[in-house]
Write a protein that holds these residues in place. Structure first.
Motif, PDB file in Angstrom:
ATOM      1  N   TYR A  29      -7.330  -0.062  -2.818  1.00 19.60           N
ATOM      2  CA  TYR A  29      -6.236   0.500  -2.109  1.00 19.60           C
ATOM      3  C   TYR A  29      -6.536  -0.014  -0.581  1.00 19.60           C
ATOM      4  O   TYR A  29      -5.496  -0.171   0.040  1.00 19.60           O
ATOM      5  N   CYS A  30      -7.718   0.331  -0.038  1.00 14.35           N
ATOM      6  CA  CYS A  30      -7.850  -0.031   1.297  1.00 14.35           C
ATOM      7  C   CYS A  30      -7.793  -1.351   1.626  1.00 14.35           C
ATOM      8  O   CYS A  30      -7.444  -1.778   2.695  1.00 14.35           O
ATOM      9  N   LEU A  41      -5.377  -3.173   0.689  1.00 12.39           N
ATOM     10  CA  LEU A  41      -4.074  -3.313   1.301  1.00 12.39           C
ATOM     11  C   LEU A  41      -3.464  -2.615   2.256  1.00 12.39           C
ATOM     12  O   LEU A  41      -2.879  -2.849   3.415  1.00 12.39           O
ATOM     13  N   SER A  42      -4.036  -1.350   2.432  1.00 13.95           N
ATOM     14  CA  SER A  42      -3.756  -0.249   3.528  1.00 13.95           C
ATOM     15  C   SER A  42      -4.448  -0.421   4.886  1.00 13.95           C
ATOM     16  O   SER A  42      -3.820   0.061   5.736  1.00 13.95           O
ATOM     17  N   ALA A  85       0.794  -1.294  -0.163  1.00 12.94           N
ATOM     18  CA  ALA A  85       0.031   0.025   0.038  1.00 12.94           C
ATOM     19  C   ALA A  85       1.098   1.228   0.003  1.00 12.94           C
ATOM     20  O   ALA A  85       0.628   2.257  -0.580  1.00 12.94           O
ATOM     21  N   GLN A 131     -10.369   3.734   7.139  1.00 10.89           N
ATOM     22  CA  GLN A 131      -9.340   4.332   6.336  1.00 10.89           C
ATOM     23  C   GLN A 131      -9.889   5.458   5.624  1.00 10.89           C
ATOM     24  O   GLN A 131      -9.355   6.729   5.290  1.00 10.89           O
ATOM     25  N   GLN A 143       2.388   1.934  -3.473  1.00  8.62           N
ATOM     26  CA  GLN A 143       1.498   2.495  -4.007  1.00  8.62           C
ATOM     27  C   GLN A 143       1.073   3.799  -3.946  1.00  8.62           C
ATOM     28  O   GLN A 143       0.957   4.464  -4.843  1.00  8.62           O
ATOM     29  N   ASP A 144       1.275   4.157  -2.641  1.00 10.36           N
ATOM     30  CA  ASP A 144       1.418   5.830  -2.327  1.00 10.36           C
ATOM     31  C   ASP A 144       2.224   6.505  -3.136  1.00 10.36           C
ATOM     32  O   ASP A 144       2.256   7.677  -3.400  1.00 10.36           O
TER      33      ASP A 144
END
Length: 303
Positions: free
Chosen positions: A144-145, A147-148, A125, A179, A128-129
């Protein structure tokens, strides 16, 4: 007792637990649970700090990971080195992890038989950022969430021996909601980092441009957009009371704290008139306690 450099590196990271919307390892939990939760939190917080460029000055984290201090600002190199050190946590032979927070994580991993996947998801994540700074659709943001955020809830269930497919599903919804709430609180701060976690399709729907997010106070369109995303998060948090109701004892209180923390943050956002641009609306302790009580009542089937 005098702090060693290793201890100070860990303390600087773990000290951020008090800034979270929810209690990370509250006092009412058994000591072993608190230790394991703080070990996992230390990993999650440090990987986020690497990805955000928020490491303590001096380059100590880079040195622990086998890099030069000046490489602290090379986030992808730091994340790669951190992942390499993470593999040492799970290795049964070879050298021990280099970073003190990962050395601290190793006993937890072995005691609770944790797998690498959630930890690797958190690292990915943050990679990815570094590459993706805008999200076109809500589906992209939700991925994305996955992963994050979602790995954190899965780790809590694994640490407490309570994971099941249904609990994981509900936990994923709660973690995605948390998130999203954090993104809503941090719109201005994220924009300073050239990141926007509001889906472009929703910004277009409410006729919000990036320049509308770069002012000191939100206009009507931004407020309507934030209210829309807050409602999404609120609906996801509705999976929280059934999750809380499915467990017993002190874990029930811990999970109620997570869900209540998200609800109280949404209350703070609403109380600010959905104007998040002056700074993150923060929940108060009375609000948190009130929302935890509401979650516990709903978990028991009360209205």
């Amino acid at each position: 007792m005098t702090s060693t450099p290793d201890t100070r590196v860990g303390d600087a990271t773990l000290g951020k637990a008090a800034e979270e919307n929810f209690p990370v390892a509250p006092f009412f939990l058994p000591r072993a649970w608190r230790d394991d939760l703080m070990a996992v939190y230390g990993f999650a917080r440090l990987v986020d700090d690497i990805g955000d460029g928020d490491l303590a000055p001096g380059g100590a984290d880079a040195r622990h990971l086998g890099l030069e201090p000046e490489q602290s600002d090379d986030r992808l190199a730091m994340l790669d080195a951190f992942e390499t050190d993470l593999h040492r946590v799970f290795a049964t032979t070879g050298e021990e992890p280099h970073h003190p927070l990962l050395r601290n994580l190793r006993p937890t991993v072995r005691r609770r038989t944790l797998t690498p996947e959630p930890f690797l998801g958190l690292i990915e994540a943050n990679r990815q950022d570094q590459k993706i700074r805008r999200y076109g659709t809500y589906a992209e943001l939700a991925a994305y969430c996955e992963l994050s955020a979602n790995p954190v809830g899965r780790l809590v269930l694994a640490l407490t021996g309570t994971a099941s497919p249904e609990r994981v599903r509900r936990s994923d919804a709660v973690c995605t909601a948390l998130q999203i709430v954090e993104h809503l609180q941090d719109v201005a701060e994220d924009l300073e980092r050239d990141r926007i976690y509001l889906p472009a399709e929703d910004m277009e729907r409410f006729r919000v441009t990036e320049s509308d997010l770069a002012v000191s106070s939100a206009g009507a369109g931004v407020r309507a957009l934030i209210a829309y995303e807050a409602q999404r998060a609120s609906e996801l948090l509705n999976e929280g009371p059934p999750l809380v109701g499915s467990v017993n004892g002190r874990l029930k209180l811990l999970l109620a704290g997570f869900v209540g923390g998200g609800r109280s943050a949404l209350t703070a956002i609403s109380a600010a008139g959905f104007d998040v641009l002056p700074g993150p609306p923060k929940p108060t302790k009375p609000s948190l306690l009130r929302e935890v009580g509401i979650v516990l009542r709903k978990a028991r089937g009360e209205r």
